[in-house]
Design a protein around this motif. Structure first.
Motif, PDB file in Angstrom:
ATOM      1  N   GLU A 272      -3.427   7.175   8.056  1.00 44.85           N
ATOM      2  CA  GLU A 272      -4.383   7.387   9.144  1.00 44.85           C
ATOM      3  C   GLU A 272      -3.866   8.361  10.199  1.00 44.85           C
ATOM      4  N   GLY A 273      -2.611   8.786  10.076  1.00 46.29           N
ATOM      5  CA  GLY A 273      -2.045   9.733  11.037  1.00 46.29           C
ATOM      6  C   GLY A 273      -2.502  11.155  10.757  1.00 46.29           C
TER       7      GLY A 273
ATOM      8  N   SER B 144       6.868   2.401   9.983  1.00 47.28           N
ATOM      9  CA  SER B 144       7.978   1.534  10.393  1.00 47.28           C
ATOM     10  C   SER B 144       8.056   1.365  11.906  1.00 47.28           C
ATOM     11  N   GLN B 145       7.479   2.272  12.660  1.00 49.03           N
ATOM     12  CA  GLN B 145       7.554   2.219  14.116  1.00 49.03           C
ATOM     13  C   GLN B 145       6.432   1.403  14.743  1.00 49.03           C
ATOM     14  N   ALA B 146       5.240   1.421  14.127  1.00 51.35           N
ATOM     15  CA  ALA B 146       4.098   0.816  14.814  1.00 51.35           C
ATOM     16  C   ALA B 146       3.284  -0.144  13.965  1.00 51.35           C
ATOM     17  N   GLY B 147       3.674  -0.361  12.719  1.00 51.12           N
ATOM     18  CA  GLY B 147       2.934  -1.284  11.876  1.00 51.12           C
ATOM     19  C   GLY B 147       1.517  -0.832  11.578  1.00 51.12           C
ATOM     20  N   ALA B 148       1.295   0.464  11.508  1.00 50.42           N
ATOM     21  CA  ALA B 148      -0.027   1.018  11.231  1.00 50.42           C
ATOM     22  C   ALA B 148       0.024   1.822   9.933  1.00 50.42           C
TER      23      ALA B 148
ATOM     24  N   HIS C 111       2.041   5.938  17.834  1.00 53.25           N
ATOM     25  CA  HIS C 111       3.031   6.420  18.794  1.00 53.25           C
ATOM     26  C   HIS C 111       3.333   7.906  18.678  1.00 53.25           C
ATOM     27  N   GLY C 112       2.741   8.589  17.712  1.00 54.36           N
ATOM     28  CA  GLY C 112       2.938  10.027  17.590  1.00 54.36           C
ATOM     29  C   GLY C 112       4.267  10.435  16.987  1.00 54.36           C
ATOM     30  N   GLU C 113       5.051   9.485  16.428  1.00 58.68           N
ATOM     31  CA  GLU C 113       6.298   9.859  15.787  1.00 58.68           C
ATOM     32  C   GLU C 113       5.988  10.667  14.529  1.00 58.68           C
ATOM     33  N   GLU C 114       6.869  11.592  14.188  1.00 58.54           N
ATOM     34  CA  GLU C 114       6.645  12.457  13.035  1.00 58.54           C
ATOM     35  C   GLU C 114       7.543  12.050  11.881  1.00 58.54           C
ATOM     36  N   PHE C 115       6.974  12.086  10.672  1.00 59.39           N
ATOM     37  CA  PHE C 115       7.709  11.819   9.452  1.00 59.39           C
ATOM     38  C   PHE C 115       7.583  13.030   8.537  1.00 59.39           C
ATOM     39  N   ASP C 116       8.672  13.452   7.942  1.00 57.13           N
ATOM     40  CA  ASP C 116       8.630  14.490   6.915  1.00 57.13           C
ATOM     41  C   ASP C 116       8.457  13.759   5.592  1.00 57.13           C
TER      42      ASP C 116
ATOM     43  N   ASP D 203       0.867  -1.172   0.000  1.00 58.76           N
ATOM     44  CA  ASP D 203       0.000   0.000   0.000  1.00 58.76           C
ATOM     45  C   ASP D 203       0.905   1.223   0.000  1.00 58.76           C
ATOM     46  N   ILE D 204       0.623   2.154  -0.895  1.00 56.66           N
ATOM     47  CA  ILE D 204       1.409   3.372  -1.051  1.00 56.66           C
ATOM     48  C   ILE D 204       0.496   4.561  -0.786  1.00 56.66           C
ATOM     49  N   SER D 205       0.946   5.481   0.056  1.00 54.83           N
ATOM     50  CA  SER D 205       0.194   6.714   0.317  1.00 54.83           C
ATOM     51  C   SER D 205       0.757   7.820  -0.560  1.00 54.83           C
TER      52      SER D 205
END
Length: 74
Positions: free
Chosen positions: A51-52, A43-47, A64-69, A25-27
């Motif tokens: 959906e973030g 990669s951190q939570a398998g979600a 987990h609230g980690e941020e990705f740019d 699946d590609i966003s």
């Protein structure tokens, strides 16, 4: 590699659409008219990354609230 998955007119500005390419699946994000495609799996939570919560160029992971740019995610 280029794979046609969706017409960009189907992705409203400042939104995301998730598509399936093979077994992934590609966003695809449209941020102020610029498009970025990343693996939808966090990669951190398998979600699902899609959906973030998104803001500016960043998306916050749904568990987990980690941020990705989205401009620099590999």
């Amino acid at each position: 590699m280029k794979v046609k998955t969706v017409n960009i007119s189907e992705i409203n500005e400042n939104s995301v659409k998730t598509v399936n390419v093979g077994d992934k699946d590609i966003s695809i994000f449209n941020v102020e008219g610029e498009f970025y495609a990343i693996d939808d799996m966090c990669s951190q939570a398998g979600a699902s990354i899609a959906e973030g919560d998104g803001f500016d160029w960043k998306i916050e992971g749904p568990r987990h609230g980690e941020e990705f740019d989205i401009r620099t995610v590999e």
